[in-house]
Design a protein around this motif. Structure first.
Motif, PDB file in Angstrom:
ATOM      1  N   PHE A 237      15.196  -6.316   2.172  1.00  0.00           N
ATOM      2  CA  PHE A 237      14.498  -5.785   3.345  1.00  0.00           C
ATOM      3  C   PHE A 237      13.201  -5.088   2.943  1.00  0.00           C
ATOM      4  O   PHE A 237      12.178  -5.209   3.634  1.00  0.00           O
ATOM      5  N   LEU A 238      13.225  -4.379   1.821  1.00  0.00           N
ATOM      6  CA  LEU A 238      12.000  -3.736   1.346  1.00  0.00           C
ATOM      7  C   LEU A 238      10.952  -4.767   0.954  1.00  0.00           C
ATOM      8  O   LEU A 238       9.747  -4.540   1.138  1.00  0.00           O
ATOM      9  N   GLY A 239      11.401  -5.905   0.402  1.00  0.00           N
ATOM     10  CA  GLY A 239      10.454  -6.968   0.080  1.00  0.00           C
ATOM     11  C   GLY A 239       9.762  -7.517   1.318  1.00  0.00           C
ATOM     12  O   GLY A 239       8.566  -7.823   1.295  1.00  0.00           O
ATOM     13  N   VAL A 240      10.516  -7.621   2.423  1.00  0.00           N
ATOM     14  CA  VAL A 240       9.907  -8.077   3.679  1.00  0.00           C
ATOM     15  C   VAL A 240       8.945  -7.014   4.213  1.00  0.00           C
ATOM     16  O   VAL A 240       7.835  -7.324   4.679  1.00  0.00           O
ATOM     17  N   LEU A 241       9.355  -5.747   4.149  1.00  0.00           N
ATOM     18  CA  LEU A 241       8.477  -4.671   4.623  1.00  0.00           C
ATOM     19  C   LEU A 241       7.211  -4.564   3.784  1.00  0.00           C
ATOM     20  O   LEU A 241       6.155  -4.158   4.283  1.00  0.00           O
ATOM     21  N   ASN A 242       7.320  -4.909   2.515  1.00  0.00           N
ATOM     22  CA  ASN A 242       6.153  -4.839   1.644  1.00  0.00           C
ATOM     23  C   ASN A 242       5.059  -5.800   2.103  1.00  0.00           C
ATOM     24  O   ASN A 242       3.861  -5.489   1.998  1.00  0.00           O
ATOM     25  N   ALA A 243       5.448  -6.966   2.618  1.00  0.00           N
ATOM     26  CA  ALA A 243       4.453  -7.933   3.090  1.00  0.00           C
ATOM     27  C   ALA A 243       3.880  -7.559   4.450  1.00  0.00           C
ATOM     28  O   ALA A 243       2.821  -8.073   4.839  1.00  0.00           O
ATOM     29  N   CYS A 244       4.571  -6.668   5.168  1.00  0.00           N
ATOM     30  CA  CYS A 244       4.107  -6.295   6.511  1.00  0.00           C
ATOM     31  C   CYS A 244       3.035  -5.208   6.493  1.00  0.00           C
ATOM     32  O   CYS A 244       2.576  -4.784   7.559  1.00  0.00           O
ATOM     33  N   VAL A 245       2.640  -4.740   5.312  1.00  0.00           N
ATOM     34  CA  VAL A 245       1.630  -3.693   5.259  1.00  0.00           C
ATOM     35  C   VAL A 245       0.291  -4.181   5.796  1.00  0.00           C
ATOM     36  O   VAL A 245      -0.497  -3.407   6.358  1.00  0.00           O
ATOM     37  N   PHE A 246      -0.002  -5.486   5.662  1.00  0.00           N
ATOM     38  CA  PHE A 246      -1.290  -6.020   6.121  1.00  0.00           C
ATOM     39  C   PHE A 246      -1.307  -6.299   7.615  1.00  0.00           C
ATOM     40  O   PHE A 246      -2.338  -6.723   8.139  1.00  0.00           O
ATOM     41  N   LEU A 247      -0.174  -6.101   8.282  1.00  0.00           N
ATOM     42  CA  LEU A 247      -0.163  -6.259   9.739  1.00  0.00           C
ATOM     43  C   LEU A 247      -0.665  -5.015  10.458  1.00  0.00           C
ATOM     44  O   LEU A 247      -0.938  -5.063  11.654  1.00  0.00           O
ATOM     45  N   LEU A 248      -0.730  -3.888   9.732  1.00  0.00           N
ATOM     46  CA  LEU A 248      -1.224  -2.670  10.361  1.00  0.00           C
ATOM     47  C   LEU A 248      -2.734  -2.730  10.511  1.00  0.00           C
ATOM     48  O   LEU A 248      -3.440  -3.141   9.579  1.00  0.00           O
ATOM     49  N   PRO A 249      -3.278  -2.337  11.640  1.00  0.00           N
ATOM     50  CA  PRO A 249      -4.745  -2.312  11.813  1.00  0.00           C
ATOM     51  C   PRO A 249      -5.356  -1.288  10.865  1.00  0.00           C
ATOM     52  O   PRO A 249      -4.837  -0.178  10.691  1.00  0.00           O
ATOM     53  N   PRO A 250      -6.474  -1.623  10.226  1.00  0.00           N
ATOM     54  CA  PRO A 250      -7.083  -0.676   9.274  1.00  0.00           C
ATOM     55  C   PRO A 250      -7.647   0.567   9.939  1.00  0.00           C
ATOM     56  O   PRO A 250      -7.843   1.586   9.276  1.00  0.00           O
ATOM     57  N   GLU A 251      -7.905   0.527  11.253  1.00  0.00           N
ATOM     58  CA  GLU A 251      -8.486   1.687  11.915  1.00  0.00           C
ATOM     59  C   GLU A 251      -7.524   2.863  11.998  1.00  0.00           C
ATOM     60  O   GLU A 251      -7.954   4.019  12.090  1.00  0.00           O
ATOM     61  N   GLN A 252      -6.212   2.624  11.981  1.00  0.00           N
ATOM     62  CA  GLN A 252      -5.242   3.701  12.139  1.00  0.00           C
ATOM     63  C   GLN A 252      -5.049   4.526  10.875  1.00  0.00           C
ATOM     64  O   GLN A 252      -4.553   5.650  10.932  1.00  0.00           O
ATOM     65  N   GLY A 253      -5.354   3.974   9.702  1.00  0.00           N
ATOM     66  CA  GLY A 253      -5.269   4.728   8.464  1.00  0.00           C
ATOM     67  C   GLY A 253      -3.871   4.982   7.944  1.00  0.00           C
ATOM     68  O   GLY A 253      -3.664   5.920   7.180  1.00  0.00           O
ATOM     69  N   GLU A 254      -2.883   4.182   8.364  1.00  0.00           N
ATOM     70  CA  GLU A 254      -1.506   4.361   7.916  1.00  0.00           C
ATOM     71  C   GLU A 254      -1.119   3.393   6.814  1.00  0.00           C
ATOM     72  O   GLU A 254       0.023   3.400   6.357  1.00  0.00           O
ATOM     73  N   ARG A 255      -2.035   2.580   6.394  1.00  0.00           N
ATOM     74  CA  ARG A 255      -1.684   1.528   5.435  1.00  0.00           C
ATOM     75  C   ARG A 255      -1.299   2.093   4.068  1.00  0.00           C
ATOM     76  O   ARG A 255      -0.306   1.676   3.472  1.00  0.00           O
ATOM     77  N   VAL A 256      -2.091   3.022   3.559  1.00  0.00           N
ATOM     78  CA  VAL A 256      -1.855   3.528   2.208  1.00  0.00           C
ATOM     79  C   VAL A 256      -0.526   4.263   2.130  1.00  0.00           C
ATOM     80  O   VAL A 256       0.264   4.068   1.194  1.00  0.00           O
ATOM     81  N   TYR A 258       2.067   3.841   4.021  1.00  0.00           N
ATOM     82  CA  TYR A 258       3.120   2.834   4.174  1.00  0.00           C
ATOM     83  C   TYR A 258       3.366   2.110   2.856  1.00  0.00           C
ATOM     84  O   TYR A 258       4.514   1.949   2.416  1.00  0.00           O
ATOM     85  N   ALA A 259       2.290   1.670   2.189  1.00  0.00           N
ATOM     86  CA  ALA A 259       2.434   0.940   0.935  1.00  0.00           C
ATOM     87  C   ALA A 259       3.036   1.822  -0.150  1.00  0.00           C
ATOM     88  O   ALA A 259       3.889   1.377  -0.930  1.00  0.00           O
ATOM     89  N   LEU A 260       2.637   3.093  -0.211  1.00  0.00           N
ATOM     90  CA  LEU A 260       3.203   3.995  -1.218  1.00  0.00           C
ATOM     91  C   LEU A 260       4.670   4.288  -0.961  1.00  0.00           C
ATOM     92  O   LEU A 260       5.458   4.438  -1.900  1.00  0.00           O
ATOM     93  N   THR A 261       5.055   4.371   0.298  1.00  0.00           N
ATOM     94  CA  THR A 261       6.468   4.601   0.620  1.00  0.00           C
ATOM     95  C   THR A 261       7.338   3.443   0.148  1.00  0.00           C
ATOM     96  O   THR A 261       8.412   3.638  -0.433  1.00  0.00           O
ATOM     97  N   VAL A 262       6.888   2.216   0.379  1.00  0.00           N
ATOM     98  CA  VAL A 262       7.641   1.044  -0.087  1.00  0.00           C
ATOM     99  C   VAL A 262       7.691   1.005  -1.613  1.00  0.00           C
ATOM    100  O   VAL A 262       8.727   0.699  -2.217  1.00  0.00           O
ATOM    101  N   LEU A 263       6.576   1.351  -2.268  1.00  0.00           N
ATOM    102  CA  LEU A 263       6.541   1.362  -3.731  1.00  0.00           C
ATOM    103  C   LEU A 263       7.519   2.384  -4.302  1.00  0.00           C
ATOM    104  O   LEU A 263       8.256   2.094  -5.262  1.00  0.00           O
ATOM    105  N   LEU A 264       7.589   3.563  -3.724  1.00  0.00           N
ATOM    106  CA  LEU A 264       8.525   4.582  -4.190  1.00  0.00           C
ATOM    107  C   LEU A 264       9.976   4.173  -3.910  1.00  0.00           C
ATOM    108  O   LEU A 264      10.876   4.521  -4.688  1.00  0.00           O
ATOM    109  N   SER A 265      10.192   3.451  -2.839  1.00  0.00           N
ATOM    110  CA  SER A 265      11.549   2.972  -2.550  1.00  0.00           C
ATOM    111  C   SER A 265      12.022   1.999  -3.623  1.00  0.00           C
ATOM    112  O   SER A 265      13.174   2.055  -4.074  1.00  0.00           O
ATOM    113  N   PHE A 266      11.129   1.119  -4.066  1.00  0.00           N
ATOM    114  CA  PHE A 266      11.481   0.219  -5.170  1.00  0.00           C
ATOM    115  C   PHE A 266      11.777   1.006  -6.446  1.00  0.00           C
ATOM    116  O   PHE A 266      12.697   0.667  -7.204  1.00  0.00           O
ATOM    117  N   ALA A 267      11.005   2.055  -6.699  1.00  0.00           N
ATOM    118  CA  ALA A 267      11.243   2.873  -7.893  1.00  0.00           C
ATOM    119  C   ALA A 267      12.607   3.558  -7.831  1.00  0.00           C
ATOM    120  O   ALA A 267      13.308   3.658  -8.842  1.00  0.00           O
TER     121      ALA A 267
END
Length: 402
Positions: A237-256, A258-267
């Motif tokens: 499920f985390l692998g699927v969520l990892n690919a969904c980071v690019f679906l977020l609009p860049p104007e909202q500023g939540e991408r980074v 989101y990506a760090l949260t998934v990375l820490l979950s893998f760790a």
């Protein structure tokens, strides 16, 4: 009534007399048997004779299998049977059919484990009585936990299968002095815990060229249901969520974030897997390779997200490097991006004008660079814009009709 009252005391007196005779007879038998007996010597009449010991292992269950320390714990009972001809008696002379004696009273074979973790002798700390029959047959049943070493194989975790070997011998006697005849019973085996028993075998072998030993081969299988629900599925499920980071609009500023949260979950999952795996396992579990690869992909997606956001919010008037311009022009030429405009005041295009000339007139901005590297988000945003233009065209047509 008087006759009954007279018979009852007579019966009680008879039982007391018989019981007293039995106790006296048993005491005489015990004294006679052990008058010149010693438990140090083997129970044979001739030095060349071999004591044949029947050993039956009754497995109760797998108490624990520690893959990190390579330690297997088995709850089992051992039924040992042999014949001591020096301790037989005649039933016509002595009435007892069987005597229950302490294990230290007679000679007993001591079983030892050749691959132990902390102690060599089996059930050394516990005491179990022996049963001695009139024909000299001895039955000695012991029970407890056998702890031995086992080399784990966690390559296919959580579908791993381990092969463990227990080598048991009787010390300090050679095969010519004491020979073992092993067997195994699984009628009392119970399936509980994380592990279940697969194929198994038992045989007698010559150990070290001198000793009679028992080699027990056990196949230990893990029940994967709990590991699948608690580890494997969340990682997928985390692998699927990892690919969904690019679906977020860049104007909202939540991408980074989101990506760090998934990375820490893998760790976190990688640390959990490492805690239940042996540090020097050979081969390395495939799951560790998968998590490491997904972690690397998550880190790469985080870097791409940071770069795309930096390019998206950069000054659009600044010039784009030539290499990035070529990449974006090819991408814009394929997608016919709306920013790829051909100026209206130029001369009419000739029919033989090539596509490369048209792409050369495309204007590339930093947002085009961000959109080029943000392929998933580009498709998502382009589809939204197509839907908006389609809805505007439909409303315009309806208004013109009315």
């Amino acid at each position: 009534m008087c006759r009954t009252s007279a018979i009852l005391p007579l019966g009680i007196l008879t039982l007391v007399v018989l019981s007293s005779a039995y106790v006296q007879n048993t005491h005489e038998l015990y004294t006679t048997l052990f008058e010149n007996y010693t438990n140090i010597l083997r129970p044979v009449q001739n030095e060349q004779e071999t004591v044949r010991v029947s050993v039956k292992f009754l497995l109760r269950g797998i108490s624990e299998f520690d893959e990190v320390r390579g330690q297997l714990s088995l709850a089992t009972a051992v039924d040992l049977r042999w014949r001591d001809t020096t301790l037989s008696w005649n039933r016509t002379e002595y009435s007892p059919r069987v005597l229950v004696l302490p294990e230290t009273q007679i000679w007993t074979p001591r079983l030892a484990l050749s691959n132990p973790t902390n102690r060599i002798l089996l059930f050394f700390e516990d005491s179990f009585p022996v049963r001695l029959y009139s024909d000299g047959s001895v039955i000695w049943v012991q029970g407890g936990t056998i702890i031995s070493t086992c080399v784990p194989n966690v390559e296919k975790y959580p579908f791993d299968v381990h092969k463990c070997y227990l080598v048991i011998l009787v010390i300090p006697y050679t095969r010519a002095e004491v020979q073992l005849y092993p067997s195994i019973g699984l009628s009392t085996f119970e399936k509980f815990g994380e592990w279940e028993l697969g194929n198994n075998s038992i045989e007698e072998q010559l150990y070290g060229g001198f000793f009679s030993s028992i080699v027990i081969s056990l196949e230990i299988k893990r029940r994967p249901e709990f590991s699948l629900l608690s580890t494997i599925l969340p990682i997928l499920f985390l692998g699927v969520l990892n690919a969904c980071v690019f679906l977020l609009p860049p104007e909202q500023g939540e991408r980074v974030s989101y990506a760090l949260t998934v990375l820490l979950s893998f760790a976190v999952f990688l640390s959990i897997i490492s805690s239940v795996m042996p540090k020097n396992s050979e081969p390395v579990p495939i799951l560790c390779y998968i998590i490491t690869a997904m972690m690397a992909m998550s880190g790469l997606s985080t870097i791409c997200t940071v770069l795309c956001l930096r390019w998206y919010f950069a000054d659009q008037k600044q010039s784009v490097p030539y290499l990035l311009t070529i990449m974006c022009r090819k991408r814009k030429g394929k997608r016919r991006h709306q920013n790829c405009d051909i100026t209206s005041d130029t001369a009419p295009h000739k029919e033989n004008q090539t596509e490369s000339t048209q792409l050369g007139e495309c204007r590339v901005t930093w947002r085009d660079v961000s959109a080029t590297f943000d392929i998933v988000n580009l498709h998502h945003r382009q589809s939204i814009k197509d839907l908006e233009s389609y809805s505007q065209t439909s409303r315009h047509r309806r208004s013109s009709i009315y």
